[in-house]
Design a protein around this motif. Structure first.
Motif, short mmCIF file in Angstrom:
data_model
loop_
_atom_site.label_atom_id
_atom_site.label_comp_id
_atom_site.label_asym_id
_atom_site.label_seq_id
_atom_site.Cartn_x
_atom_site.Cartn_y
_atom_site.Cartn_z
N GLY A 248 -95.91 18.98 -10.03
CA GLY A 248 -94.93 20.04 -10.19
C GLY A 248 -93.92 20.05 -9.06
N GLY A 249 -93.43 21.24 -8.71
CA GLY A 249 -92.41 21.35 -7.67
C GLY A 249 -92.82 20.77 -6.34
N GLU A 250 -94.11 20.84 -6.03
CA GLU A 250 -94.60 20.28 -4.75
C GLU A 250 -94.28 18.79 -4.66
N GLY A 251 -94.30 18.09 -5.79
CA GLY A 251 -94.03 16.66 -5.80
C GLY A 251 -92.56 16.32 -5.75
N GLY A 252 -91.68 17.32 -5.66
CA GLY A 252 -90.25 17.06 -5.64
C GLY A 252 -89.54 17.57 -4.40
N THR A 253 -90.29 18.04 -3.41
CA THR A 253 -89.64 18.63 -2.24
C THR A 253 -88.88 17.60 -1.40
N GLU A 254 -89.39 16.36 -1.33
CA GLU A 254 -88.66 15.33 -0.58
C GLU A 254 -87.29 15.10 -1.20
N LEU A 255 -87.25 14.97 -2.52
CA LEU A 255 -85.97 14.80 -3.21
C LEU A 255 -85.10 16.04 -3.04
N ALA A 256 -85.70 17.22 -3.14
CA ALA A 256 -84.93 18.46 -3.02
C ALA A 256 -84.21 18.54 -1.68
N ASN A 257 -84.89 18.19 -0.61
CA ASN A 257 -84.26 18.23 0.72
C ASN A 257 -83.12 17.24 0.83
N ILE A 258 -83.28 16.07 0.23
CA ILE A 258 -82.20 15.08 0.23
C ILE A 258 -80.99 15.62 -0.52
N VAL A 259 -81.23 16.20 -1.69
CA VAL A 259 -80.13 16.70 -2.52
C VAL A 259 -79.43 17.88 -1.84
N LEU A 260 -80.19 18.73 -1.19
CA LEU A 260 -79.58 19.84 -0.45
C LEU A 260 -78.62 19.31 0.61
N GLY A 261 -79.02 18.23 1.26
CA GLY A 261 -78.15 17.62 2.26
C GLY A 261 -76.88 17.05 1.64
N LEU A 262 -77.02 16.40 0.48
CA LEU A 262 -75.86 15.82 -0.20
C LEU A 262 -74.87 16.91 -0.61
N CYS A 263 -75.40 18.07 -1.00
CA CYS A 263 -74.53 19.17 -1.46
C CYS A 263 -73.63 19.71 -0.37
N GLU A 264 -73.96 19.43 0.87
CA GLU A 264 -73.13 19.90 1.99
C GLU A 264 -72.04 18.92 2.35
N LYS A 265 -72.04 17.75 1.72
CA LYS A 265 -71.02 16.74 2.00
C LYS A 265 -69.85 16.89 1.03
N GLU A 266 -68.68 16.48 1.47
CA GLU A 266 -67.51 16.53 0.61
C GLU A 266 -67.57 15.43 -0.44
N THR A 267 -66.96 15.68 -1.59
CA THR A 267 -66.82 14.66 -2.61
C THR A 267 -65.35 14.30 -2.75
N GLN A 268 -65.12 13.11 -3.28
CA GLN A 268 -63.75 12.66 -3.54
C GLN A 268 -63.64 12.30 -5.03
N PHE A 269 -63.98 13.27 -5.88
CA PHE A 269 -64.11 12.99 -7.30
C PHE A 269 -62.78 12.57 -7.92
N LYS A 270 -62.86 11.51 -8.72
CA LYS A 270 -61.71 11.03 -9.46
C LYS A 270 -62.20 10.47 -10.78
N PRO A 271 -61.69 10.99 -11.91
CA PRO A 271 -62.10 10.45 -13.21
C PRO A 271 -61.76 8.97 -13.33
N LEU A 272 -62.42 8.31 -14.26
CA LEU A 272 -62.25 6.87 -14.42
C LEU A 272 -60.85 6.52 -14.92
N TYR A 273 -60.31 7.35 -15.81
CA TYR A 273 -59.01 7.05 -16.39
C TYR A 273 -58.15 8.30 -16.42
N ALA A 274 -56.86 8.10 -16.61
CA ALA A 274 -55.91 9.21 -16.63
C ALA A 274 -55.68 9.69 -18.05
N ASP A 275 -55.30 10.94 -18.20
CA ASP A 275 -55.00 11.49 -19.53
C ASP A 275 -53.92 10.67 -20.24
#
Length: 555
Positions: free
Chosen positions: A412-439
């Motif tokens: 259950g959740g206990e088996g996902g805490t390592e991943l959760a901590n990693i994802v929490l860290g990623l959420c604090e970083k900036e993204t540079q999102f750009k779609p693959l193609y233009a309208d």
């Protein structure tokens, strides 16, 4: 270990009122479907609309084997892990289709100790959303045929009817049928077709609509046929919008349920990612972002399908951007992609793992291409060896992405805490999102960018029929729409047997059509079918209900 359904049936669920209260929803803001399921009321959604959004986490995966690789299991387990860490989190998932439940893949409520409950209800009928979508779809078909029968004032060309009926079941004999047989009063004889409900444009519309007003506008734009002069005939022309919307008035509201560990979950909509856009509803995602500090959602099948469509269709239409992306892999699937026979996947095989890891590498690089923060996790199975895990971890280090072992199926959740901590860290970083193609890219350019930059193809080949479709859609003014590619989920290519990370192949497009209400163009590739068939031994054979009404055999 106990089966998924046994674990789900033995858990102690909280009344759904308490799940709602934990995220600030008042009792009167829920519309109850028994003790453990409820829909969010319009009043509830309006009250939370002004709140700032939480962080958005997208869970995707490598190309799956026919058994699936546990993306939903990881999504549920990650939400439970976030809750264990004290993070206010709402999970947003799609509703399961009856097709795979009775076909090959089984249900879609997670697995082991990482499930959404009540599992049987969610997998079978749930709150009736799919039935409402099916009914609205087929009402439009009935109104269309009735209009032709009753004088055909719109001068519909019965040879150019493009609207298809639907059914939420794998039933290959309905792909191509003839209707109107019998006497004159039974209607005009014409060729007709069925798609599975999850591939219906009504499903896509419900999942992309922002509210009832937007839903009705999209329903009105549905092209059902063309008249004798070649002009489009729409659902609005048939006066079908009002009655369809009436059938969908409850279905448009997201469903609130819970995980085994009582984390809140919004489940809503269910388009397949191989034949549709593969994401849960915009309404559910937006409300999850308002109700929690973190929203975890998933996109169907591999990242070449679900995640690409999430980013190039859903994000484009809504302005949403993931703060982190998790790519789910299994060691058995990577060995399968490395050439190991499905009956030998339990044996350690480092060489095959390395060979098959090219599939994971491409998915990670594809997500990085969008400018997103990526993590990799494996859904661990008992037979996975430490040497194999170390090998995969080293591959991820080489890619510069964090890696975690997830044991949420067993823990259950206990088996996902390592991943959760990693994802929490990623959420604090900036993204540079750009779609693959233009309208402004035309349809052909969009398809070539998807095929060459995401799939690894050298070129795209259009059948003579598809070339005509391409010309027609361009002349009709649909070039500006995003593209939804329908192809096999088992490969980057349109050949399900081309495993790993094939390159230099040609993607074959056999047909193109517009889903004007949903707001995208669909491109059918290879032999993909929008109405699946059942296997030789369907999962339905194992499903039963005893005299006490207890369901067995679901997985």
């Amino acid at each position: 270990m106990k089966s998924d359904i046994e674990i789900a049936q033995e858990c102690s669920m909280l009344p759904i009122r308490e799940i709602g209260e934990a995220i600030g929803i008042a009792d009167e803001e829920l519309e109850y479907y028994g003790r453990y399921k409820a829909k969010l009321s319009d009043e509830c959604m309006r009250r939370f609309a002004s709140r700032p959004n939480g962080k958005l986490i997208l869970v995707s995966a490598i190309n799956p084997t026919p058994a699936g690789e546990g993306k939903t299991t990881i999504s549920v387990g990650l939400a439970q892990a976030f809750s264990r860490l004290g993070k206010k989190t709402v999970l947003a998932l799609r509703e399961p289709s009856l097709g795979p439940c009775f076909g090959v893949k089984g249900g879609a409520a997670g697995g082991g100790y990482s499930q959404v409950v009540p599992m049987e209800d969610i997998n079978l009928h749930f709150t009736g959303d799919f039935h409402a979508i099916t009914s609205a779809n087929n009402l439009l078909a009935a109104l269309l045929d009735n209009h032709i029968q009753q004088g055909n004032e719109l001068h519909i060309d019965s040879r150019r009817v493009v609207w298809k009926r639907c059914l939420d079941m794998n039933d290959r004999v309905l792909r191509n049928i003839v209707v109107g047989m019998g006497t004159k009063s039974d209607g005009f004889v014409r060729e007709d077709h069925f798609v599975i409900t999850v591939a219906s444009e009504i499903m896509a519309i419900l999942c992309l609509a922002e509210d009832m007003k937007d839903l009705k506008e999209r329903l009105g734009r549905i092209i059902v046929a063309y008249d004798l002069d070649g002009n489009a005939v729409t659902a609005k022309d048939l006066q079908a919008v009002g009655p369809m919307a009436a059938l969908l008035k409850d279905a448009i509201r997201p469903n609130l349920v819970q995980t085994l560990e009582h984390s809140p979950v919004l489940i809503h909509g269910g388009p397949f990612a191989n034949i549709a856009h593969g994401c849960n509803s915009v309404i559910a995602t937006r409300n999850a972002l308002k109700l929690g500090d973190y929203c975890i959602t998933e996109a169907g099948f591999g990242a070449d399908l679900g995640a690409e469509k999430f980013l190039d269709i859903k994000c484009r239409m809504t302005g949403l951007v993931p703060d982190a992306v998790v790519i789910v892999a299994t060691i058995r699937a990577l060995k399968y992609n490395g050439g190991v026979d499905k009956n030998e996947l339990k044996a350690e095989n480092i060489d095959a793992l390395k060979a098959g890891s090219v599939n994971l590498v491409r998915h990670v690089k594809n997500m990085q291409r969008y400018g997103l923060n990526v993590a990799v996790t494996i859904n661990r199975f008992n037979e996975d060896t430490q040497s194999e895990i170390d090998c995969l971890s080293e591959i991820c280090r080489g890619l510069g992405v964090p890696f975690a072992v997830s044991e949420v199926f067993a823990k259950g959740g206990e088996g996902g805490t390592e991943l959760a901590n990693i994802v929490l860290g990623l959420c604090e970083k900036e993204t540079q999102f750009k779609p693959l193609y233009a309208d402004e890219d035309n349809i052909e350019t969009k398809l070539r960018k998807i095929a060459t930059q995401i799939y690894g193809a050298a070129d795209v080949e259009f059948s003579p029929s598809a070339q005509k479709d391409l010309k027609f859609l361009s002349q009709a003014g649909f070039d500006h729409l995003p593209v939804c590619v329908a192809k096999t989920q088992y490969s980057f290519s349109d050949d399900p047997k081309a495993l790993g990370a094939p390159e230099g192949f040609v993607l074959h497009i056999r047909e193109l059509y517009v889903s004007a209400g949903a707001g995208f163009v669909v491109a059918l590739s290879g032999n993909i079918q929008t109405m699946p068939g059942l296997p030789k031994t369907p999962a339905a054979y194992r499903i039963d209900v005893n005299e006490e009404g207890r369901i067995t055999g679901l997985f």
